[in-house]
Scaffold this motif. Structure first.
Motif, mmCIF file in Angstrom:
data_model
loop_
_atom_site.group_PDB
_atom_site.id
_atom_site.type_symbol
_atom_site.label_atom_id
_atom_site.label_comp_id
_atom_site.label_asym_id
_atom_site.label_seq_id
_atom_site.Cartn_x
_atom_site.Cartn_y
_atom_site.Cartn_z
ATOM 1 N N GLN A 220 0.468 -1.126 0.018
ATOM 2 C CA GLN A 220 -0.109 -0.350 0.130
ATOM 3 C C GLN A 220 0.533 0.983 -0.527
ATOM 4 N N LEU A 221 0.029 2.257 -0.464
ATOM 5 C CA LEU A 221 1.048 3.793 0.033
ATOM 6 C C LEU A 221 1.710 3.672 1.219
ATOM 7 N N SER A 222 2.809 4.023 1.301
ATOM 8 C CA SER A 222 3.454 4.612 2.847
ATOM 9 C C SER A 222 4.229 4.640 2.860
ATOM 10 N N GLU A 223 5.411 5.652 3.165
ATOM 11 C CA GLU A 223 6.109 5.645 3.360
ATOM 12 C C GLU A 223 7.650 4.780 3.745
ATOM 13 N N TYR A 224 6.674 4.029 5.133
ATOM 14 C CA TYR A 224 6.982 3.201 6.243
ATOM 15 C C TYR A 224 8.026 2.294 5.452
ATOM 16 N N ARG A 225 8.662 1.315 4.762
ATOM 17 C CA ARG A 225 8.878 0.503 4.152
ATOM 18 C C ARG A 225 10.097 -0.069 5.216
ATOM 19 N N ASP A 226 10.160 -1.646 4.878
ATOM 20 C CA ASP A 226 10.617 -2.615 6.127
ATOM 21 C C ASP A 226 10.688 -3.973 4.887
ATOM 22 N N THR A 227 11.676 -5.067 5.159
ATOM 23 C CA THR A 227 11.894 -5.580 4.789
ATOM 24 C C THR A 227 11.744 -7.162 5.557
ATOM 25 N N TYR A 228 10.512 -8.365 5.141
ATOM 26 C CA TYR A 228 9.668 -9.437 6.200
ATOM 27 C C TYR A 228 10.619 -10.731 5.567
ATOM 28 N N SER A 229 10.625 -11.598 6.418
ATOM 29 C CA SER A 229 11.092 -12.747 6.100
ATOM 30 C C SER A 229 9.143 -13.905 6.676
ATOM 31 N N ALA A 230 9.668 -14.809 5.898
ATOM 32 C CA ALA A 230 8.048 -15.377 5.630
ATOM 33 C C ALA A 230 8.744 -16.930 6.265
ATOM 34 N N PHE A 231 7.840 -17.492 6.934
ATOM 35 C CA PHE A 231 8.165 -18.597 8.012
ATOM 36 C C PHE A 231 6.381 -19.238 7.678
ATOM 37 N N ILE A 232 7.307 -20.707 6.924
ATOM 38 C CA ILE A 232 6.020 -21.892 6.929
ATOM 39 C C ILE A 232 6.147 -22.629 7.332
#
Length: 101
Positions: free
Chosen positions: A2-14
């Protein structure tokens, strides 16, 4: 994204869960190292595929498949909001069931 100034990188766990015990798990950066989620452009759809590898000796029966997310920089869990219940969250979301034979 979505539109946002916040940026981060995430990890997925299955996680494959058998009677509340994690039988198998895999984790990876969402988007991989070439295009991690922190670089995704707003409002442009992204597909991100993940694979979970299963041991040959898993017990037979039905196993639940879960997804959980963490912020890659500090492993902070990212809670999922429940549909229709904006103030309730979960650490992980059940995304399906797998039949092991």
């Amino acid at each position: 994204p979505q539109l946002s100034e916040y940026r981060d990188t995430y990890s997925a766990f299955i996680e494959l869960v058998d009677n509340e015990t994690i039988a198998a798990t895999e984790s990876a950066l969402i988007g991989g190292t070439e295009y991690p989620s922190g670089m995704w452009q707003p409002l442009i759809p992204v597909q991100d595929f993940h694979t979970i590898y299963l041991a040959n000796d898993l017990p037979t029966g039905e196993h639940d498949l879960f997804l959980r997310l963490e912020r890659a920089s500090d492993s902070l869990p990212i809670h999922a909001h429940l549909p229709g219940k904006p103030f309730q969250t979960k650490d992980r979301v059940r995304i399906g069931q797998i039949q092991i034979r």
